[in-house]
Design an enzyme around this catalytic site. Structure first.
Site, PDB file in Angstrom:
ATOM      1  N   ARG A   1      19.397 105.552 155.828  1.00  0.00           N
ATOM      2  CA  ARG A   1      19.750 106.955 156.084  1.00  0.00           C
ATOM      3  C   ARG A   1      21.165 107.051 156.674  1.00  0.00           C
ATOM      4  O   ARG A   1      21.427 107.826 157.588  1.00  0.00           O
ATOM      5  CB  ARG A   1      18.762 107.612 157.051  1.00  0.00           C
TER       6      ARG A   1
ATOM      7  N   SER B   1      11.790 114.731 156.833  1.00  0.00           N
ATOM      8  CA  SER B   1      11.701 113.986 158.095  1.00  0.00           C
ATOM      9  C   SER B   1      12.728 114.545 159.067  1.00  0.00           C
ATOM     10  O   SER B   1      13.919 114.530 158.775  1.00  0.00           O
ATOM     11  CB  SER B   1      12.028 112.515 157.880  1.00  0.00           C
TER      12      SER B   1
ATOM     13  N   GLU C   1      17.133 112.924 162.313  1.00  0.00           N
ATOM     14  CA  GLU C   1      17.739 112.509 161.064  1.00  0.00           C
ATOM     15  C   GLU C   1      18.539 113.676 160.480  1.00  0.00           C
ATOM     16  O   GLU C   1      19.510 113.483 159.765  1.00  0.00           O
ATOM     17  CB  GLU C   1      16.615 112.108 160.108  1.00  0.00           C
TER      18      GLU C   1
END
Ligand code: EPU
Length: 338
Positions: free
Chosen positions: A162, A237, A333
């Protein structure tokens, strides 16, 4: 290019936060993008892609530039591979379906990820054991400072979990305009080992799956766990899965032997944040219009009229509780627009 004033962004972010842009413009060509980035009448500019990985906590006092360039082109192909160039404004999942219709393999595990293709490299999107970097060749981006079109190789993008160059040294300096991917035309390499994919295929009595079967399995799993942003505002997420050192992991697993984990390397372990949050008692909890999804604790949701700050306050509460209970720091995130 029409410049709108005091424009609501509610339909432009998947959390459905009703913040306003002072100015707003829709961009459909690279030339228009270069032109508007050089326009000194608007000193503050904010780039908006699919709006699927951001939490807006206040009105945006800038010119919001919505990237809407479209097009998918086959650049190179032989018997085995096809290289496609996808313009940044193409919806990711729409593009995945386009590739599946042509029997191009490589994106099936990343079916149904919200957002646009141009933002995919920024956080190296991934799901069910496959990441963008596995099929990525290169991308093009306009440098905001001088409006030049710059080519980035895969190495230059510095992909991690990520993570990429565009989240670090290159942060806020480039606008990605197209992405080139290399896909298989035959001998597709299927990744069905991750979690529930095999179970889902077996449930449907599929013993010799193809890429469309894998895509359908992923779509079913995602639909069962992740809320559809059109029905319930969310950003996928909200947190990253924390990566901890071997030392911290050994202590953690001794105290929580039932916890799921992935070994990243000899020295590092990844713990699912969804598990930590569920164990901290937040799964399915609702605070006003802000909540934690009932089927996947990693996802925060907007039940209707939550403000960005209400969601952010809930995120802080979760971070504190997980820290208190497990001594592990989880981090968002999504991009927080503060
Ligand atoms: N778990 C719980 N409770 C929960 C959620 C998860 O105990 O509420 C446990 C599960 O039982 C499982 C483990 O945590 O043992 C992992 O769960 P899952 O397979 O659902 O995946 P994840 O690690 O929670 C990541 C990605 C998702 C991606 C899935 C599948 C991140 C931050 N998230 O979630 O990506 O779809 O794997 O590959 O890495 C996204 O980035 O927006 C996203 C949805």
């Amino acid at each position: 290019m029409e410049i709108h004033k005091n424009y609501s962004l509610k339909d432009y972010n998947t959390f459905g936060i009703d913040a306003k842009a002072k100015f707003f413009v829709e961009i459909t060509t690279v030339e228009d993008l270069q032109c508007i980035l050089g326009d000194t009448r608007y000193p503050h500019k904010f780039i908006l892609g699919g709006g699927s990985n951001m939490l807006i906590t206040k009105d945006i006092d800038a010119l919001v530039i919505h990237i809407d360039m479209r097009g998918i082109f086959i650049e190179n192909e032989d018997d085995s591979y096809a290289e496609i160039r996808v313009m940044a404004g193409e919806n990711w999942h729409g593009m995945v379906l386009w590739t599946l219709e042509r029997n191009f393999g490589g994106l099936e595990n990343m079916s149904l990820i919200p957002g646009n293709t141009g933002t995919a490299p920024i956080q190296n999107i991934g799901a069910y054991g496959v990441e963008l970097k596995d099929v990525f060749v290169s991308c093009e981006a306009v440098r905001r400072a001088d409006q030049k079109l710059v080519h980035f190789t895969k190495e230059e993008c510095q992909f991690g979990y990520r993570d990429s160059f565009f989240k670090n040294e290159g942060k806020d300096e480039y606008v990605i305009t197209s992405v080139t991917l290399k896909l298989t035309k035959k001998n597709h390499v299927l990744n069905t080992n991750y979690g529930a994919i095999n179970e889902e295929l077996a449930r449907n009595n599929i013993t010799d799956p193809g890429i469309v079967d894998v895509s359908n399995a992923v779509i079913n799993i995602r639909n069962s766990k992740l809320p559809n942003p059109k029905e319930l505002g969310n950003s996928g997420s909200f947190f990253k899965n924390p990566i901890i050192s071997k030392e911290v992991f050994e202590d953690f697993i001794a105290k929580n032997p039932e916890a799921p984990f992935y070994k990243v390397s000899e020295e590092e372990f990844k713990i699912p944040a969804g598990w930590l949050i569920e164990q901290s008692g937040f799964k399915g909890k609702r605070f006003g219009d802000a909540g934690v999804h009932s089927k996947q604790a990693l996802v925060l949701v907007n039940y209707g009229n939550a403000s960005g700050n209400e969601i952010l306050n809930l995120a802080h509460k979760i971070i504190e509780e997980v820290q208190y209970k497990f001594g592990i720091t989880i981090q968002p995130e999504v991009n927080l627009i503060k």
